[in-house]
Design an enzyme around this catalytic site. Structure first.
Site, PDB file in Angstrom:
ATOM      1  N   ARG B  54       4.632   9.695  -6.234  1.00  0.00           N
ATOM      2  CA  ARG B  54       4.701  10.930  -6.992  1.00  0.00           C
ATOM      3  C   ARG B  54       3.886  10.851  -8.294  1.00  0.00           C
ATOM      4  O   ARG B  54       3.019  11.671  -8.541  1.00  0.00           O
ATOM      5  CB  ARG B  54       6.169  11.210  -7.328  1.00  0.00           C
ATOM      6  CG  ARG B  54       6.445  12.512  -7.995  1.00  0.00           C
ATOM      7  CD  ARG B  54       7.909  12.568  -8.391  1.00  0.00           C
ATOM      8  NE  ARG B  54       8.777  12.230  -7.274  1.00  0.00           N
ATOM      9  CZ  ARG B  54       9.626  13.096  -6.712  1.00  0.00           C
ATOM     10  NH1 ARG B  54       9.720  14.307  -7.169  1.00  0.00           N
ATOM     11  NH2 ARG B  54      10.383  12.732  -5.709  1.00  0.00           N
ATOM     12  N   ARG B 104       1.370   1.347 -14.333  1.00  0.00           N
ATOM     13  CA  ARG B 104       2.802   1.300 -14.015  1.00  0.00           C
ATOM     14  C   ARG B 104       3.116  -0.151 -13.720  1.00  0.00           C
ATOM     15  O   ARG B 104       2.436  -0.790 -12.930  1.00  0.00           O
ATOM     16  CB  ARG B 104       3.054   2.204 -12.800  1.00  0.00           C
ATOM     17  CG  ARG B 104       4.236   1.861 -11.913  1.00  0.00           C
ATOM     18  CD  ARG B 104       5.573   2.353 -12.409  1.00  0.00           C
ATOM     19  NE  ARG B 104       5.654   3.740 -12.769  1.00  0.00           N
ATOM     20  CZ  ARG B 104       6.362   4.649 -12.099  1.00  0.00           C
ATOM     21  NH1 ARG B 104       6.999   4.323 -10.993  1.00  0.00           N
ATOM     22  NH2 ARG B 104       6.437   5.877 -12.540  1.00  0.00           N
TER      23      ARG B 104
END
Lengths: 197, 302
Positions: B54, B104
């Site tokens: 996402r 991330r």
């Protein structure tokens, strides 16, 4: 006008007024009539102002055309920040509003409206921006002041006043909507890379 | 602003600039040509050490809508799996000419370390249990769109605060923008340092619910739980889950938010999840606009 949309008070202090309020009114009235004449009644005209000072100018032109023709003229604003070719030369700037009339611009006669025509780079960016939004039948350009020094093959269709300037001068347009009164001022330049359009 | 590592680094004006820019850029998503030439010739690397379809897709779409070149670099199947360190990966990206790295990582502080090693802008897309600033920005953007204001808004953030980077980023950002935040969680899922956060804490959802303009549910991050933090999922659901009955006791114009992915039946009942007052899908759409705004503000200028 400065790129951040503010009138520089220091420039205003030493500046000479080249157009006052009534003269700006008359120039806009003349441009409105020229638009009507060239578009044969202005039936498919859409006026798009380039922020920040082009937007109130487009609004005023639309009102004048409405007064003559007695019908609404679609008007909006077209922010060209994301299309500028000098983005990397300065810190990221805040975006202006893009507000396209609901009927869109496809097949319309779009008149771009700006306060000062200078290098022509703003107009080039505006043509790119229009390209992403739709396909107008024709695009024309109306400016309050043409100060010369073009860097691109761009020409205005409607000019309020041709103002031959030196590159060491600045042209500042003040309009009652953001600034409280109408005036075009010619003053000494402060050093900055070509930012006017 | 050179990097976006924490929402705590954002001043009120900077945060509002991001939100206003995102509001203008949201229009691009409605056009037939969903592209701006702004970041032409710039390279954005998505460096994802944790799986997140996402967030990665959202960043990728945002960069592509601004005409940047996007390179996706996931840890699985790359040299990271062969044992390369974060620093060496960073220097490799640097050598390849990345203008911006979206990172991330499962370690808190990874984005901050990375920003010391690369010249380009570093965007924190979630570091461990620390921060996830673009998620907080899109949450706040959604609140402002739905409720029209942020000043004085009462926001309840419910659930697994301990493992949530979304909660911390939201608390800092909402505080900067003048909203009041209450964290609601079982005592075992509240971080020890919570007294230093600019918010209040409650263990009782039913007491907070009727006073809240926004109820933000967090995902229970089972994958980060190496201990038992609550007896059973059923008990958690009974005390901290948002079901139709609790939903009915909320204010009429209050909204329900969730960063996704939702665990239906545990944090949120299916009925509430599908309600028009639940903003989950809006949050996803707004995520693209907000990430475009951040990329533009970090990379668009000199």
């Amino acid at each position: 006008m400065y790129a951040d949309g503010s009138a520089d008070p220091r420039a205003a202090a030493t500046a000479r007024t080249v157009l006052d309020g009534p003269e700006i009114d008359r120039a806009l009235t003349r441009i409105a009539h020229e638009i009507l004449e060239r578009s044969k009644g202005g039936g498919d005209v859409t006026l798009l102002g380039i922020p920040s000072r082009g937007v109130p100018l487009a609004e005023r032109l639309a009102e004048r055309i409405e007064r003559v023709e007695g019908r609404a003229v679609p008007r909006g604003s077209l922010d060209i920040t994301m299309y500028r070719d000098d983005l990397r030369l300065a810190p990221a700037r805040a975006l202006g509003r893009t507000d396209i009339p609901p009927e869109g611009i496809d097949g319309r006669l779009v008149v771009l409206v700006d306060d000062v025509l200078f290098s022509g780079r703003t107009v080039r960016a505006a043509l790119d921006a229009l390209n992403d939004i739709g396909r107008p039948r024709t695009v024309q350009l109306a400016v309050l002041v043409d100060r010369g020094h073009r860097e691109l093959p761009v020409r205005a269709d409607y000019v309020g006043k041709n103002l031959p300037t030196s590159l060491r001068e600045t042209v500042t347009v003040q309009l009652s909507e953001p600034d409280g009164h109408d005036a075009v001022l010619l003053g000494p330049a402060k050093p900055r890379p070509g930012e006017e359009g | 602003m050179r990097h976006l590592l924490s929402t705590g680094d954002l001043s009120r004006d900077e945060a509002l600039l991001v939100l206003d820019t995102a509001a203008e850029l949201a229009q691009v998503g409605d056009r037939s040509v969903k592209k701006l030439p702004t970041l032409r010739g710039r390279t954005v690397v998505n460096l994802f050490y944790e799986d997140s379809t996402r967030t990665r897709t959202s960043f990728e779409l945002a960069a592509k809508r601004l005409s940047a070149d996007v390179v996706n670099f996931s840890a699985k199947g790359s040299s990271v799996a062969k044992g390369e360190s974060l620093k060496d990966t960073a220097l490799t990206l640097q050598a390849m000419g990345a203008d911006s790295v979206v990172v991330r990582h499962s370690a808190s502080g990874a984005a901050h370390r990375l920003s010391e090693w690369v010249d380009g802008a570093v965007l924190n897309a979630g570091d461990g249990t620390h921060e996830h600033p673009t998620q907080a920005l899109l949450d706040v953007f959604t609140m402002r769109e739905r409720l029209g204001r942020l000043e004085g808004l009462r926001v309840a953030i419910v659930g697994d605060v301990l493992h949530s980077r979304v909660a911390r980023s939201n608390v800092l950002l909402l505080h900067t923008l003048g909203a009041e935040v209450t964290l609601v969680a079982p005592p075992t899922l509240v971080p020890v340092s919570v007294h230093t956060w600019p918010c209040s804490v409650s263990y009782d959802l039913d007491a907070v619910l009727p006073k809240s303009d926004v109820v933000m549910l967090l995902r229970v991050q089972a994958e980060r739980m190496h201990d038992a933090f609550f007896p059973t999922a059923r008990e958690y659901s009974r005390r901290y889950g948002l079901d139709a009955e609790r939903f009915a006791r909320m204010q009429d114009d209050a909204i329900v938010m969730h960063p996704g992915p939702m665990v239906r039946g545990m944090e949120i009942s299916a009925e509430v999840a599908d309600s028009a007052r639940t903003t989950v899908n809006e949050q996803v759409a707004n995520g693209v606009s907000v990430r475009m705004a951040v990329l533009y503000l970090l990379l668009g200028g000199s």
